[in-house]
Design an enzyme around this catalytic site. Structure first.
Site, PDB file in Angstrom:
ATOM      1  CB  ALA A 238      61.319   2.454 -21.013  1.00 25.70           C
ATOM      2  CE  LYS A 239      62.252   6.219 -28.288  1.00 27.99           C
ATOM      3  NZ  LYS A 239      60.999   6.624 -27.650  1.00 27.99           N
ATOM      4  NE  ARG A 240      64.452   1.771 -18.735  1.00 27.94           N
ATOM      5  CZ  ARG A 240      63.949   3.018 -18.661  1.00 27.94           C
ATOM      6  NH1 ARG A 240      64.055   3.848 -19.691  1.00 27.94           N
ATOM      7  NH2 ARG A 240      63.355   3.442 -17.560  1.00 27.94           N
TER       8      ARG A 240
ATOM      9  CG  ASP B 252      62.864   9.267 -26.189  1.00 32.40           C
ATOM     10  OD1 ASP B 252      62.379  10.022 -27.051  1.00 32.40           O
ATOM     11  OD2 ASP B 252      62.309   8.218 -25.825  1.00 32.40           O
TER      12      ASP B 252
END
Lengths: 310, 310
Positions: free
Chosen positions: A103-105, B107
């Protein structure tokens, strides 16, 4: 990271299968069944995605140790898609898989803690502890610095989870920021050293074990940087995207591993998920095709790792 | 950005109210009502959050031009929370507010396109175009470079939306990466120049209008950097967090504005949302307290901006 490493060892396979299901690319029979039941709605699309994921998980669960759902594809289907994400995570864990939510939070303070509790921990509702998503690991974007990582580490510590911080990503333009030199050191390498530092902090300042709580994302498409990071970060576990559809091969990912063939897990998403398209087989055999591709990738990686460890 | 700027001008108020509802901090009567109806569940918590947000939106919609829901607090309540996010966005837009979803997504390629379509655009389900979340703007973390921004710009162009890229964030540790010097230029400034470049690309290579499609997040807690960014980026609109609870005052945010008092919007979240706690008023008047705080902030900003424009 030890839970993940044990699962890798048990299956003799350092592969994580990406679950990036794009509704438009699912087998037609799944799309048609779902739309026949629920109309042209987000709910229908989410049902189709969940059915697809379950079949893929059934086909892969004794081959790969881990799956990596990509949050974007679930958010694209609105809240029904996010429900399908939660159900996919629960199903994969039931089947013994380690789940990395990609989720690359990245946020700060109590907001970052909220993300970490959402994906890895629990939330309290008037005294009841509830698990919103329940993954084992989360990818994190640390552009905001320690304020964006330490709150997640607290959650990892409380729940026995881990995170992967973006270092050198696999995409062509990753160098625009990540390769810039800061006092002679590229930004991705600075992030790598911060990961090692954060892992040490997570371990209470003690020297961390073989591989610490904070892993690093380092792409297969940049093998030289991967080798350099491996050498400089002996206690940092790597999540390696870019194998397969993005152009990286087994020789490109080999430098991510240590002398025991440990220390990294390699992701493949589209090549496994959509293997039936490439094989040209019956779309109803999509899960079988995914399994065959995962087995092929396992052999490919193990052959190169056998050489690498010599 | 023109839609946002018109709404700011109409209300004479460059404030965006953050909607960061933490279930545990909601007025007790809302929590109790929800739990009485649906038990100690994520659904109950999401219901309480939505009721809270609606009352806040009703109280603020003629005072502020925009709201900024923070995705983390909704994800913390699982898929029911994410449904409450979608319903909050729809309600705020119905009431004429501009909605910036603060999700800091980042992303690459088709995955970034999926995030942008999810939050700003549409998804196609067997020929039907459906809007999953439908916000007006999205915050974006561009650590992955152009590959993480251009797919979002395509969506912005198709749907008349915009994004805000993280530059210099308001938190204490933001300098760990953002202040590092690259050829004498700090990383946040590099990001600022990339934003201007991306805005130009979004405008088809033509010189962009007064303020382009790609805005920048620049924190009130670093007024010197804010002034420097304003000077260097005459066509970049700023989203300024850090006013209020994080310690920034109206004098600190003034440098974000141009000579016409245009070019920026200032966020306040907790100070507005939880004003009733600070006022010590009856918790049932939580929305009234939020309105009073928003009016106070409007006066505070306008007083300083009147000086600044002289």
């Amino acid at each position: 990271m030890d839970t993940l490493r044990k699962k890798i060892a048990a299956r003799q396979n350092p592969t994580v299968a990406g679950l990036d299901p794009d509704f438009a690319k699912l087998p037609a029979f799944l799309r048609e069944q779902a739309v026949a039941r629920r109309g042209k709605t987000l709910e229908a699309a989410a049902d189709a995605v969940l059915a697809f994921n379950r079949a893929i998980i059934d086909a892969l669960c004794d081959v790969v140790p881990a799956v990596k759902p990509q949050a974007a594809y679930y958010e694209l289907l609105g809240w029904p898609g996010v429900r399908a994400l939660a159900e996919t995570i629960a199903y994969a864990r039931e089947k013994g898989l380690f789940v990395i939510t990609d989720a690359k939070r990245g946020d700060i303070g109590s907001t970052m803690a909220a993300y970490a509790r959402a994906h890895l921990g629990t939330v309290e509702i008037e005294g009841a502890e509830i698990t919103p998503f329940g993954a084992d690991a989360l990818t994190v974007n640390a552009y905001l610095g320690s304020d964006g990582v330490l709150p997640a580490l607290e959650v990892c510590k409380a729940h026995g989870k881990c995170i992967f911080v973006l270092g050198k990503t696999s995409n062509p333009s990753s160098g625009e920021i990540q390769d810039k030199l800061v006092d002679g050191e590229p930004v991705y390498s600075l992030l790598g050293h911060l990961c090692a530092h954060w892992s040490g902090m997570a371990a209470g300042g003690e020297p961390s074990g073989r591989y610490g709580t904070v892993g690093l994302v380092a792409g297969a498409t940049y093998p030289a940087q991967l080798a350099e990071l491996r050498q400089n970060l002996p206690h940092t576990f790597f999540l390696v995207p870019g194998y397969g559809a993005q152009g990286g091969g087994a020789r490109d990912v080999a430098p991510a591993f240590d002398e025991n063939g440990d220390g990294a897990i390699v992701n493949s998403s589209r090549a496994i998920l959509y293997a039936w398209r490439k094989e040209g087989c019956n779309e109803r055999d999509f899960a079988g095709a995914a399994r065959r591709e995962a087995l092929r990738m396992k052999e490919d990686l193990n052959a190169v790792l056998a050489d690498h460890s010599k």
